[in-house]
Write a protein that holds these residues in place. Structure first.
Motif, PDB file in Angstrom:
ATOM      1  N   ALA A   8       0.824  -1.221   0.000  1.00 49.96           N
ATOM      2  CA  ALA A   8       0.000   0.000   0.000  1.00 49.96           C
ATOM      3  C   ALA A   8       0.853   1.264   0.000  1.00 49.96           C
ATOM      4  O   ALA A   8       0.346   2.366  -0.229  1.00 49.96           O
ATOM      5  N   ALA A   9       2.182   1.107   0.215  1.00 47.09           N
ATOM      6  CA  ALA A   9       3.057   2.278   0.198  1.00 47.09           C
ATOM      7  C   ALA A   9       3.264   2.805  -1.215  1.00 47.09           C
ATOM      8  O   ALA A   9       3.784   3.905  -1.403  1.00 47.09           O
ATOM      9  N   LYS A  10       2.868   2.036  -2.217  1.00 45.47           N
ATOM     10  CA  LYS A  10       3.014   2.498  -3.608  1.00 45.47           C
ATOM     11  C   LYS A  10       1.762   3.312  -3.959  1.00 45.47           C
ATOM     12  O   LYS A  10       0.659   2.777  -4.015  1.00 45.47           O
ATOM     13  N   ILE A  11       1.961   4.592  -4.240  1.00 44.17           N
ATOM     14  CA  ILE A  11       0.839   5.531  -4.368  1.00 44.17           C
ATOM     15  C   ILE A  11      -0.124   5.187  -5.505  1.00 44.17           C
ATOM     16  O   ILE A  11      -1.312   5.497  -5.443  1.00 44.17           O
ATOM     17  N   HIS A  12       0.390   4.518  -6.544  1.00 49.66           N
ATOM     18  CA  HIS A  12      -0.448   4.283  -7.730  1.00 49.66           C
ATOM     19  C   HIS A  12      -1.717   3.487  -7.459  1.00 49.66           C
ATOM     20  O   HIS A  12      -2.724   3.696  -8.111  1.00 49.66           O
ATOM     21  N   PHE A  13      -1.669   2.547  -6.500  1.00 43.64           N
ATOM     22  CA  PHE A  13      -2.891   1.781  -6.196  1.00 43.64           C
ATOM     23  C   PHE A  13      -3.987   2.723  -5.711  1.00 43.64           C
ATOM     24  O   PHE A  13      -5.168   2.466  -5.917  1.00 43.64           O
TER      25      PHE A  13
END
Ligand SMILES: [Zn+2]
Length: 542
Positions: free
Chosen positions: A451-456
């Motif tokens: 969830a640390a990847k902003i794109h989701f």
């Protein structure tokens, strides 16, 4: 009752009369917002976008367009518009309260990402500070803590993000799709099976080159930190997600010092047959207080008003950026102006990004640097090996990282209740060949590194396009190099012959959206999207 050409033509014309002025006004407002930062334009952009969405939410035109999109015997250009307008309407056919809930969750998530500061050893740090540690520090304990700090945001947003996935899925299921992800793919004219088959080919085809590259990188990192390669963990690398190659050591900025980037780039585009002067004259190219710090290209009216926003400095980064944005601009300018309004846009994001990437690559090409930036030929020959290695490293990381993102996201929408952190690390190990940290083996520990990847949160069902665009760029580049004669001197001709503009205008740009992305690639190169040119570049045989 079946749909006739006359009836469909009249319906499309009525929609154009409503939507064209709104789209133009909304583009103008967005442009003003980005060049001034003035809040008034923020409200105006939001107001116009809401108005467009509410037009697209009407059930009656949607019903008619669905029928027309499936009917037989209609004029192909009219029917193509019916398909695109049906797709544009489809995702807005959900109840107003559901749309509100989605916007609410998206806005909350985006704000969290914008305002969150990680905690490192008791003080709050920015993403840039974390990156700096991972790029520079030799203190492994500090690196580990910095890497862990980069994942703190994941735990913060995971519950809300899961909720957003559930709400998006429920809305898509009401409309007849199996998940939001499948709906988004279909409405964007992407075929899930086809895209994932292509990703599989990229993973298989990059295996040998990745092994060689990763082994050498691991040997260097193990040596630097005094550990065995088997002891390397994600914090031993420079990028928190291992998605990009470490910065390369070829210094290119000095070739642009004191130069006018506008002139240099205009010279180049002249050389390949494009006149970019009118676009540059309408553009906003230099830094200013309050202005957006990034870069983009915008076709304001689909009738020639094309503008680029940049914050130019005489550096290689900004040369590459301006080349990239003008790659979008020449595409928009090349679209056949006799096409109807709804088809006067690029075939697909994949193809317009491919055009931008094709040009954006040039500032690292020795042939281009020699001809336009005045780099002496002997230096270019020396730089060639390092530049080519850097280019391959970047694309290898992309080839192994995008499959992690795309596979994970498809699974996330298939079943958001599963153990997502284990799934994430399974994919990272499978594609990127990193080793998960020991504390990530326990699902009960509550990590949410994915969830640390902003794109989701802010760009759902989008990530595959980065790789598909790059592959399309490679396919076009290989085709163009062949067209100018191939062989050793192909690059010298490739950077300075008007055949480039002639070909791209005729075979790609002019089609607009009268065809989908597959059709555009096939029309240009005689075959569908083919991973091979991209894979050949990875293997260093191109
Ligand atoms: Zn772009």
């Amino acid at each position: 009752m079946s749909v006739t050409d006359a009836e469909l033509g009249a319906r499309i014309e009525a929609l154009r009369e409503e939507l064209e002025p709104l789209q133009k006004a909304s583009a103008e407002a967005y442009w003003e917002l980005n060049v001034t930062g003035d809040e008034h334009w923020q409200d105006e952009t939001a107001r116009l976008r809401t108005e467009i969405r509410s037009l697209l939410s009407r059930p009656e035109p949607y019903g008619f367009l669905r029928e027309a999109a499936e009917a037989s015997g209609l004029d192909p250009l009219l029917q193509r518009q019916a398909v695109l307008l049906r797709n544009a309407h489809a995702e807005h056919q959900i109840p107003a309260e559901t749309i509100e809930r989605i916007v609410e969750l998206e806005t909350a998530l985006e704000n969290r990402f914008n305002t969150f500061r990680a905690n490192l050893g008791g003080s709050s740090v920015s993403d840039n500070e974390i990156r700096e540690v991972l790029e520079q520090s030799d203190d492994v304990e500090l690196r580990r803590r910095a890497w862990e700090a980069s994942k703190q945001i994941g735990v913060e947003v995971a519950d809300e993000l899961r909720e957003l996935v559930r709400v998006r899925n429920a809305a898509a299921r009401d409309l007849g799709w199996s998940s939001y992800y499948s709906m988004a793919f279909e409405l964007d004219e992407l075929d899930e099976a086809e895209v994932f088959a292509i990703l599989d080919r990229v993973v298989d085809g990059s295996q040998a080159a990745w092994r060689e590259y990763k082994r050498a990188l691991d040997a260097r990192q193990a040596d630097r930190f005094g550990v065995d390669p088997s002891e390397l963990r994600p914090w031993h690398y420079a990028d928190p997600f291992f998605q990009e190659a470490p910065a390369q050591d070829v210094e290119l900025d000095r070739w642009f010092e004191g130069r006018s980037i506008e002139e240099l780039v205009t010279d180049y585009f002249d050389g390949v047959g494009f006149d970019v002067r009118a676009t540059l004259a309408r553009s906003d190219l230099y830094e200013r207080e309050g202005k957006c710090q990034h870069a983009f290209c915008m076709d304001v009216d689909r009738a020639g008003d094309i503008r680029v926003l940049c914050n130019l400095r005489p550096t290689e980064y900004w040369v590459a950026t301006l080349l990239h944005e003008l790659g979008h601009a020449v595409y928009d300018a090349g679209i056949d102006e006799s096409l109807p309004f709804f088809l006067r846009t690029s075939a697909h994001l994949i193809v317009t990004e491919a055009s931008a990437m094709l040009f954006g690559r040039l500032s690292r090409s020795p042939a281009w640097l020699t001809r336009y930036a005045g780099m002496p030929e002997d230096e270019a020959r020396v730089a060639d090996t390092a530049l080519a290695a850097g280019f391959r490293a970047q694309h290898l990381h992309l080839a192994r990282w995008v499959p992690v993102m795309a596979t994970f996201e498809r699974e996330l929408y298939r079943d958001p209740e599963q153990d997502l952190n284990t799934l994430w690390w399974d994919l990272v190990e499978r594609f990127q060949w990193l080793t998960r940290p020991d504390d990530r083996r326990d699902p009960a520990a509550g990590y949410a590194d994915w969830a640390a990847k902003i794109h989701f949160s802010i760009a759902p069902a989008y990530y595959q396009n980065y790789l598909l665009g790059e592959m399309t760029a490679s396919q076009l580049q290989a085709h163009l190099l062949g067209l100018v004669g191939g062989g050793d001197a192909a690059w010298e001709r490739y950077v300075a012959t008007p055949e480039i503009a002639r070909f791209l205008d005729d075979r790609v740009f002019s089609l607009g959206r009268s065809t989908d992305w597959r059709g555009a690639i096939e029309h240009a190169t005689g075959r569908g999207l083919d991973p091979q040119p991209f894979l050949s570049e990875l293997a260093g045989v191109a």
